[in-house]
Scaffold this motif. Structure first.
Motif, PDB file in Angstrom:
ATOM      1  N   PRO A  41       0.814  -1.208   0.000  1.00  0.00           N
ATOM      2  CA  PRO A  41       0.000   0.000   0.000  1.00  0.00           C
ATOM      3  C   PRO A  41       0.854   1.266   0.000  1.00  0.00           C
ATOM      4  O   PRO A  41       2.077   1.217   0.093  1.00  0.00           O
ATOM      5  N   GLN A  42       0.180   2.384  -0.086  1.00  0.00           N
ATOM      6  CA  GLN A  42       0.849   3.678  -0.037  1.00  0.00           C
ATOM      7  C   GLN A  42       1.560   3.821   1.308  1.00  0.00           C
ATOM      8  O   GLN A  42       1.280   3.089   2.242  1.00  0.00           O
ATOM      9  N   PRO A  43       2.478   4.771   1.432  1.00  0.00           N
ATOM     10  CA  PRO A  43       3.120   4.985   2.731  1.00  0.00           C
ATOM     11  C   PRO A  43       2.077   5.257   3.808  1.00  0.00           C
ATOM     12  O   PRO A  43       1.078   5.916   3.576  1.00  0.00           O
ATOM     13  N   THR A  65      -2.604  -8.544   3.117  1.00  0.00           N
ATOM     14  CA  THR A  65      -3.889  -8.263   2.490  1.00  0.00           C
ATOM     15  C   THR A  65      -4.864  -9.406   2.710  1.00  0.00           C
ATOM     16  O   THR A  65      -4.519 -10.570   2.571  1.00  0.00           O
ATOM     17  N   GLY A  66      -6.103  -9.046   3.064  1.00  0.00           N
ATOM     18  CA  GLY A  66      -7.145 -10.032   3.268  1.00  0.00           C
ATOM     19  C   GLY A  66      -7.210 -10.576   4.677  1.00  0.00           C
ATOM     20  O   GLY A  66      -8.022 -11.433   4.976  1.00  0.00           O
ATOM     21  N   PHE A  67      -6.373 -10.090   5.561  1.00  0.00           N
ATOM     22  CA  PHE A  67      -6.314 -10.571   6.934  1.00  0.00           C
ATOM     23  C   PHE A  67      -7.482 -10.006   7.729  1.00  0.00           C
ATOM     24  O   PHE A  67      -7.934  -8.896   7.487  1.00  0.00           O
ATOM     25  N   CYS A  68      -8.000 -10.769   8.688  1.00  0.00           N
ATOM     26  CA  CYS A  68      -9.107 -10.331   9.537  1.00  0.00           C
ATOM     27  C   CYS A  68      -8.644 -10.397  10.986  1.00  0.00           C
ATOM     28  O   CYS A  68      -8.208 -11.454  11.453  1.00  0.00           O
ATOM     29  N   ILE A  69      -8.730  -9.286  11.692  1.00  0.00           N
ATOM     30  CA  ILE A  69      -8.297  -9.213  13.082  1.00  0.00           C
ATOM     31  C   ILE A  69      -9.520  -8.949  13.948  1.00  0.00           C
ATOM     32  O   ILE A  69     -10.215  -7.956  13.766  1.00  0.00           O
ATOM     33  N   LEU A  93      -8.565   4.095  12.153  1.00  0.00           N
ATOM     34  CA  LEU A  93      -7.626   3.016  11.848  1.00  0.00           C
ATOM     35  C   LEU A  93      -8.316   1.877  11.119  1.00  0.00           C
ATOM     36  O   LEU A  93      -7.774   1.334  10.149  1.00  0.00           O
ATOM     37  N   GLN A  94      -9.537   1.544  11.530  1.00  0.00           N
ATOM     38  CA  GLN A  94     -10.287   0.481  10.870  1.00  0.00           C
ATOM     39  C   GLN A  94     -10.552   0.815   9.409  1.00  0.00           C
ATOM     40  O   GLN A  94     -10.350  -0.016   8.521  1.00  0.00           O
ATOM     41  N   SER A  95     -10.988   2.041   9.137  1.00  0.00           N
ATOM     42  CA  SER A  95     -11.284   2.409   7.746  1.00  0.00           C
ATOM     43  C   SER A  95     -10.007   2.496   6.919  1.00  0.00           C
ATOM     44  O   SER A  95     -10.000   2.122   5.743  1.00  0.00           O
ATOM     45  N   TYR A  96      -8.902   2.974   7.520  1.00  0.00           N
ATOM     46  CA  TYR A  96      -7.633   3.034   6.792  1.00  0.00           C
ATOM     47  C   TYR A  96      -7.158   1.627   6.419  1.00  0.00           C
ATOM     48  O   TYR A  96      -6.764   1.381   5.279  1.00  0.00           O
ATOM     49  N   GLU A 100      -6.839   0.734   2.440  1.00  0.00           N
ATOM     50  CA  GLU A 100      -5.496   0.633   1.872  1.00  0.00           C
ATOM     51  C   GLU A 100      -4.916  -0.786   1.889  1.00  0.00           C
ATOM     52  O   GLU A 100      -4.172  -1.156   1.015  1.00  0.00           O
ATOM     53  N   TRP A 101      -5.224  -1.551   2.928  1.00  0.00           N
ATOM     54  CA  TRP A 101      -4.593  -2.854   3.096  1.00  0.00           C
ATOM     55  C   TRP A 101      -5.567  -4.012   2.890  1.00  0.00           C
ATOM     56  O   TRP A 101      -5.144  -5.167   2.876  1.00  0.00           O
ATOM     57  N   ASP A 102      -6.865  -3.745   2.817  1.00  0.00           N
ATOM     58  CA  ASP A 102      -7.896  -4.779   2.734  1.00  0.00           C
ATOM     59  C   ASP A 102      -7.818  -5.721   3.937  1.00  0.00           C
ATOM     60  O   ASP A 102      -7.917  -6.933   3.828  1.00  0.00           O
TER      61      ASP A 102
END
Length: 117
Positions: A41-43, A65-69, A93-96, A100-102
């Motif tokens: 992702p972007q910086p 990417t695709g990880f669920c926490i 943080l959740q929306s970012y 960006e990272w999915d």
């Protein structure tokens, strides 16, 4: 100007010079391509940099990417402390992470009601 006046009198159809320019310059001056195989992702913005680093240190190579926490509020406060000790303090943080990272970050508290029947 005189020929335009004559054309109006005789009923000839007037051609717009602006439309001629648009037809000639139909090719875009800039071609934008989107990189479909986005490797990283972007910086990370400054306000999320510390949180992302702490999550990476906790989850290691699984942080991709695709990880669920799924965390409780107490766990998330121990990992990423906040001044405001509520679930909504992690919304940015959740929306970012999602955009960006999915990565789906779900934080629940004891007061959070489940949405299942």
């Amino acid at each position: 100007m005189f020929t335009e006046f004559i054309n109006r009198i005789l009923g000839a159809e007037r051609r717009s010079t602006a439309s001629d320019r648009l037809e000639k310059s139909a090719v875009p001056s800039v071609i934008v391509t989107k990189d479909s195989n986005k490797t990283s992702p972007q910086p990370v913005p400054e306000k999320y940099r510390k949180d992302v680093a702490l999550l990476r240190s906790k989850y290691g190579d699984a942080f991709k990417t695709g990880f669920c926490i799924n965390l409780t509020l107490l766990e998330s406060l121990s990992i990423m402390p906040r001044e405001r000790r509520r679930v909504d303090s992690y919304r940015g943080l959740q929306s970012y992470l999602m955009k960006e990272w999915d990565i789906t970050l779900t934080i629940t508290s004891r007061k959070t009601k489940s949405k299942t029947l």
